[in-house]
Design an enzyme around this catalytic site. Structure first.
Site, short mmCIF file in Angstrom:
data_model
loop_
_atom_site.label_atom_id
_atom_site.label_comp_id
_atom_site.label_asym_id
_atom_site.label_seq_id
_atom_site.Cartn_x
_atom_site.Cartn_y
_atom_site.Cartn_z
CG ASN A 23 -13.28 -17.60 105.18
OD1 ASN A 23 -13.97 -17.37 104.20
ND2 ASN A 23 -13.48 -18.65 105.97
CG ASP A 143 -11.03 -18.77 116.66
OD1 ASP A 143 -10.26 -18.40 117.58
OD2 ASP A 143 -11.70 -17.96 115.98
CD GLU A 206 -0.21 -14.45 114.84
OE1 GLU A 206 -0.95 -15.30 115.37
OE2 GLU A 206 -0.53 -13.79 113.83
C1 LIG Z 1 -2.71 -12.68 110.99
N1 LIG Z 1 -2.37 -13.77 111.81
C2 LIG Z 1 -3.24 -14.75 112.22
N2 LIG Z 1 -3.06 -15.26 113.46
C3 LIG Z 1 -3.90 -16.17 113.96
N3 LIG Z 1 -4.97 -16.63 113.31
C4 LIG Z 1 -5.19 -16.16 112.07
C5 LIG Z 1 -4.33 -15.23 111.46
N4 LIG Z 1 -4.79 -14.98 110.23
C6 LIG Z 1 -5.92 -15.73 110.08
N5 LIG Z 1 -6.17 -16.43 111.20
C7 LIG Z 1 -7.31 -17.33 111.50
O1 LIG Z 1 -7.94 -17.65 110.28
C8 LIG Z 1 -9.31 -17.23 110.30
C9 LIG Z 1 -9.75 -16.82 108.91
O2 LIG Z 1 -9.76 -17.95 108.05
P1 LIG Z 1 -10.84 -19.14 108.16
O3 LIG Z 1 -12.18 -18.55 108.49
O4 LIG Z 1 -10.35 -20.06 109.24
O5 LIG Z 1 -10.80 -19.76 106.81
C10 LIG Z 1 -9.34 -16.11 111.33
O6 LIG Z 1 -10.62 -15.91 111.85
C11 LIG Z 1 -8.33 -16.62 112.36
O7 LIG Z 1 -8.94 -17.58 113.21
#
Ligand SMILES: CNc1ncnc2c1ncn2[C@@H]1O[C@H](COP(=O)(O)O)[C@@H](O)[C@H]1O
Ligand SMILES: [Zn+2]
Length: 349
Positions: A23, A143, A206
């Site tokens: 996403n 998550d 991170e």
């Molecule tokens: C920028 N750095 C980051 N650090 C940590 N988690 C991140 C992220 N970027 C994305 N996500 C994780 O990916 C989800 C969106 O994709 P999906 O709904 O899972 O496909 C976010 O809600 C977060 O949980």
């Protein structure tokens, strides 16, 4: 990203993408389609991407995901989003992609975590049957916000799919807002995942001040690390953490634009890529969220090359060595290495 902004060498370079959140990878054209499907949500385009030269706090980045999740809440949406994202990576010269995504349940649309994963798998299979030139695998994401119980449930789901998806589901991702929750609550679930043969890619350090959590998670040990920005002593980490990463030879997934736009790294030249790359430690250039951060993998390779003064041969080696870090089995690694051999003359013409 316009084609002409990136040198053709980086576009044609065969690439491996190992850190892409579904996403977060949704492109502008796909967002437009989603917005037109759901005009009542009143979501404007500026709310889903961070443009050139713009920055946000990491916290604001996580607000962006909430907006995208509102737009992607049915099986139909997920199928479209996953199909578009896969085709975009393929068009950018990515030959092997590990997509990751957090299965969601949406009561109002009937979406379940199981149907969520099934739909992503369907998109992967459809692209394959259409002959799209890319090998795609899936990592089920946890998550960290959702705690112990959901993590356990997700491991169970991932295990079921690992056994039934014909090798498409390979492992787990631990992600989500790093300032929320604690890794120790997820340790039993991650341990269980590892024991049943799921590969682990964990977002680690991170943000600063997660030394204790990182130290604990490194003992699993994970199969790959996402970011690892603050592991290195010069970034506020410790030599002990670096030693563990080196001892277990755990590859790092490094996302330059994501870290700069999310402001955990001040400028490209400060990126921790330089420390790990200089050490000769396996370091893989990735996008993280190509849609949200308005980038693509070719651009990230070009940025790494221009920032750290890498020759074309060095860039080639960087993309080639990423093959050894994939979660798919050795036979796939061999096929990819052959592909790189076949493509080299054309890329260096
Ligand atoms: C920028 N750095 C980051 N650090 C940590 N988690 C991140 C992220 N970027 C994305 N996500 C994780 O990916 C989800 C969106 O994709 P999906 O709904 O899972 O496909 C976010 O809600 C977060 O949980
Ligand atoms: Zn990530």
């Amino acid at each position: 990203m316009m084609d002409n902004e990136v040198d053709v060498f980086y576009r044609e370079l065969p690439k491996v993408e190992l850190h892409a959140h579904l996403n977060g990878s949704v492109s502008c054209p796909t967002i437009e389609k989603l917005i037109s499907r759901k005009p009542h949500l009143n979501i404007g385009h500026g709310m889903t991407a961070i443009g050139k030269g713009q920055r946000r706090t990491l916290d604001e980045c996580f607000q962006v995901f909430k907006v995208i999740h509102q737009l992607v809440d049915t099986e139909e949406d997920i199928l479209m989003v996953a199909t578009d994202v896969i085709k975009e990576f393929a068009a950018d010269g990515v030959k092997y992609l590990e997509l990751r995504s957090t299965p969601r349940e949406e009561k109002h649309t009937g979406l379940t975590k199981k149907s969520y994963i099934e739909t992503v798998i369907k998109a992967i299979q459809q692209c394959k049957s259409e002959g799209v030139d890319i090998d795609v695998r899936f990592l089920v994401a946890i998550d960290r916000r959702n705690g112990t119980e959901v993590a356990m449930e997700t491991v169970k789901l991932a295990e079921d799919f690992m056994l039934s998806s014909d090798g498409l589901v390979l492992g787990l991702d631990l992600s989500g807002d790093p300032t929320v929750g604690h890794g120790k609550d997820l340790l039993p679930a991650l341990q269980k995942a590892k024991n049943c043969g799921l590969k682990l890619s964990l977002h680690l350090s991170e943000v600063p001040s997660q030394l204790e959590e990182s130290d604990m998670l490194l003992d699993l040990p994970p199969d790959r690390i996402g970011h690892g920005t603050f592991l290195h002593p010069t970034m506020g980490g410790s030599q002990g953490l670096v030693d563990k990463v080196v001892k277990h030879n755990i590859p790092l997934e490094l996302c330059l634009t994501s870290n700069v736009k999310g402001q955990t790294v001040a400028r490209y030249s400060d990126h921790h890529f330089k420390h790990w790359y200089q050490m000769g430690h396996p370091s893989v250039i990735c996008t993280d969220d190509k849609g949200v951060f308005s980038t693509d993998l070719s651009q990230e390779y070009q940025l790494a090359a221009s920032t750290f003064d890498l020759s074309r041969e060095a860039v080639w080696k960087l993309s080639h060595d990423a093959i050894d870090c994939i979660f798919a089995p050795d036979t796939v690694k061999q096929q990819l290495k052959q592909k790189w051999i076949d493509l080299k003359p054309q890329v260096f013409k």
